[in-house]
Scaffold this motif. Sequence first.
Motif, PDB file in Angstrom:
ATOM      1  N   MET A   1      -2.059   4.750  11.255  1.00 32.95           N
ATOM      2  CA  MET A   1      -3.226   5.819  11.534  1.00 32.95           C
ATOM      3  C   MET A   1      -4.306   5.918  10.700  1.00 32.95           C
ATOM      4  N   ARG A   2      -4.485   4.829   9.849  1.00 30.73           N
ATOM      5  CA  ARG A   2      -5.724   4.810   8.926  1.00 30.73           C
ATOM      6  C   ARG A   2      -6.997   5.040   9.569  1.00 30.73           C
ATOM      7  N   TYR A   3      -7.078   4.361  10.738  1.00 29.80           N
ATOM      8  CA  TYR A   3      -8.323   4.145  11.381  1.00 29.80           C
ATOM      9  C   TYR A   3      -8.858   5.779  11.868  1.00 29.80           C
ATOM     10  N   SER A   4      -7.944   6.770  11.836  1.00 29.58           N
ATOM     11  CA  SER A   4      -8.165   8.079  12.292  1.00 29.58           C
ATOM     12  C   SER A   4      -8.456   8.943  11.008  1.00 29.58           C
TER      13      SER A   4
ATOM     14  N   ASP B   1      -0.705  -0.104   5.233  1.00 33.06           N
ATOM     15  CA  ASP B   1      -2.017  -0.277   5.530  1.00 33.06           C
ATOM     16  C   ASP B   1      -2.937   0.538   4.375  1.00 33.06           C
ATOM     17  N   CYS B   2      -2.621   1.663   3.842  1.00 35.64           N
ATOM     18  CA  CYS B   2      -3.453   2.014   2.762  1.00 35.64           C
ATOM     19  C   CYS B   2      -3.225   1.344   1.258  1.00 35.64           C
ATOM     20  N   LEU B   3      -2.201   0.887   1.226  1.00 38.60           N
ATOM     21  CA  LEU B   3      -1.782   0.211  -0.001  1.00 38.60           C
ATOM     22  C   LEU B   3      -2.274  -1.079   0.169  1.00 38.60           C
ATOM     23  N   GLY B   4      -2.664  -1.739   1.353  1.00 35.91           N
ATOM     24  CA  GLY B   4      -2.987  -3.183   1.435  1.00 35.91           C
ATOM     25  C   GLY B   4      -1.788  -4.174   1.362  1.00 35.91           C
ATOM     26  N   LEU B   5      -0.645  -3.831   2.010  1.00 33.89           N
ATOM     27  CA  LEU B   5       0.552  -4.483   2.096  1.00 33.89           C
ATOM     28  C   LEU B   5       0.805  -4.982   3.504  1.00 33.89           C
ATOM     29  N   GLU B   6       1.413  -6.031   3.402  1.00 37.83           N
ATOM     30  CA  GLU B   6       1.974  -6.392   4.918  1.00 37.83           C
ATOM     31  C   GLU B   6       3.675  -6.428   4.869  1.00 37.83           C
ATOM     32  N   LEU B   7       4.047  -6.015   5.993  1.00 38.48           N
ATOM     33  CA  LEU B   7       5.654  -6.624   6.238  1.00 38.48           C
ATOM     34  C   LEU B   7       5.927  -7.793   6.137  1.00 38.48           C
TER      35      LEU B   7
END
Length: 547
Positions: free
Chosen positions: A245-248, A222-228
């Motif tokens: 956990m980025r939302y927190s 999520d932090c890197l802007g990548l998707e599985l």
Amino acid sequence: MAVAVTGSAIFDAGYEALREETLARQKEMGLVPQNTELPPLNPIGTPETRTGPEGQPFPPLDYTRPWDTLSDEEKRLFAHMAEVYAGFLSHCDDQIGRLLDYLEAAEQLDNTIIVLVSDNGASGEGGPNGSVNENKLANSVPDDLAENLAMLDELGGTKTYNHYPNGWAMAFNTPFKMWKRYSFNGGTCDPCIISWPAGIKARGETRDQYHHATDLVPTLLDCLGLELPETVKGYTQHPFEGVSMRYSFDTGSIPTAKHTQFYSMLGTRGVWHDGWKAVTTHPAISGWSHFPEDTWELYHTADDRAELRDLAAEEPGRLAELVGLWFHEAGSHQAYPLDDRSAVEIFTTPRPQLAAPRNRYVYRSGGAQVPESVAVSVRGRSYSIGALVDLPGPGAAGVLFSHGGRFGGHALYGKNDRLHYVYNFLGSEEQRISATEDLPIGRNLILAASFDKDSEDPPGTAHGILSLYYGDRKVGEGRIRTQPGKFSIAGEGLNAGRDAGDAVTEDYPGTRPWAFTGGTLDRVVVDVSGESFVDLAREAAAMLSRE
């Protein structure tokens, strides 16, 4: 040299006192609710208060001795074990600091995501008395307190594979109960520190959202802007079990995005769901089985982090719902069959290998070290080790065969013109047999050690006669016992012509890797068929004559 915090009195008051001090600091720092209390030192029972469904004993490894019941000598030992642990933590902290200093000097610190987290709760493998050789746990052999005391000055050095007593595990897990292997918070809750100066505005703040190790990869992507990706090299990918956990990062008060987390380990079970947790009191690696008879406890961990107030009787409906959720998650995560066997049973259970087990193994001098998982197993059986050598004259010495190391292993070697065999029983006893005659001289000589098992005591620990041979002529014998489990938890494989790891014995001649010299080692054959060594030697002689 041992690693220790010298001159420190931090641990002299004991683990119960340290728990109290730690909890007070946690409250001051706002890490736990102010109403948090400490669980008892033995929250799921003791050998005196609890037995299994069929009268099985309570696992002695999971009983904690109250500090005030220890002798002064024991307190000194236990405190020093904690000092050694603290010393290594200080070393680890220093190495992390070196990494951060480098990133800062390279002007990469601000844009580097750093996640620091331990893999489980503090380890209770040291049992009530601590350990000077953790490999004893893997062999289901209890530690001997007298042996531990005798090794006090060696703690933290190369002569010990030490582990603190489980009382310190409780203290280092404050305010939680139990430790690694358990589904209580003491086995599953860990500190997690995340630093990303360029991506996180908050500094030095804490978060209370519930998350799990499975959430780390989704967070980083999520932090890197990548998707599985849906497929990798043509293989369909399973969806992530975790959530980001980025939302927190910059919003501490937002509710957790995670709703359910399932646990199952070594017979213990638990499930967390929206601030509530159901967990069993089943002892880990106890061998009790009878899982349908387990007692389930219920805790509102959003308010009761230490899992002190069991609400099972007050809210049976909620408990039943969570237990049902556990079974659903267990099916989804392939958690069956449940397994609470002993460590030695788990470690020695045969696993699929590229090559099927056989009765005879041949190892050549100069080859790579063979991992124990694919090497010949001599556990609990008769065996023969024969080295085929050419000895042009006196003076041959060094290792012909070695398997394992200081904390468990065996070796065949030459020294002072004699053949020697040593079986190091878990670092506690070097059982050495020496030939009564000098080594012979000639070509295609067989130098051998042969163990004839005649009993087991306790079950799994084989006893018998170890004989040394030059060809088919016996030149020495003695009684030994062999350990029930593996020689090592990791590393320390099998070698021919040298001992490439930690020495099985300090009796080797020469220097590391104690290679065989003064002759030529053609091969080492290990036979576990149980046949008479004399018959095997005559068979080998006939084969060599045909060659």
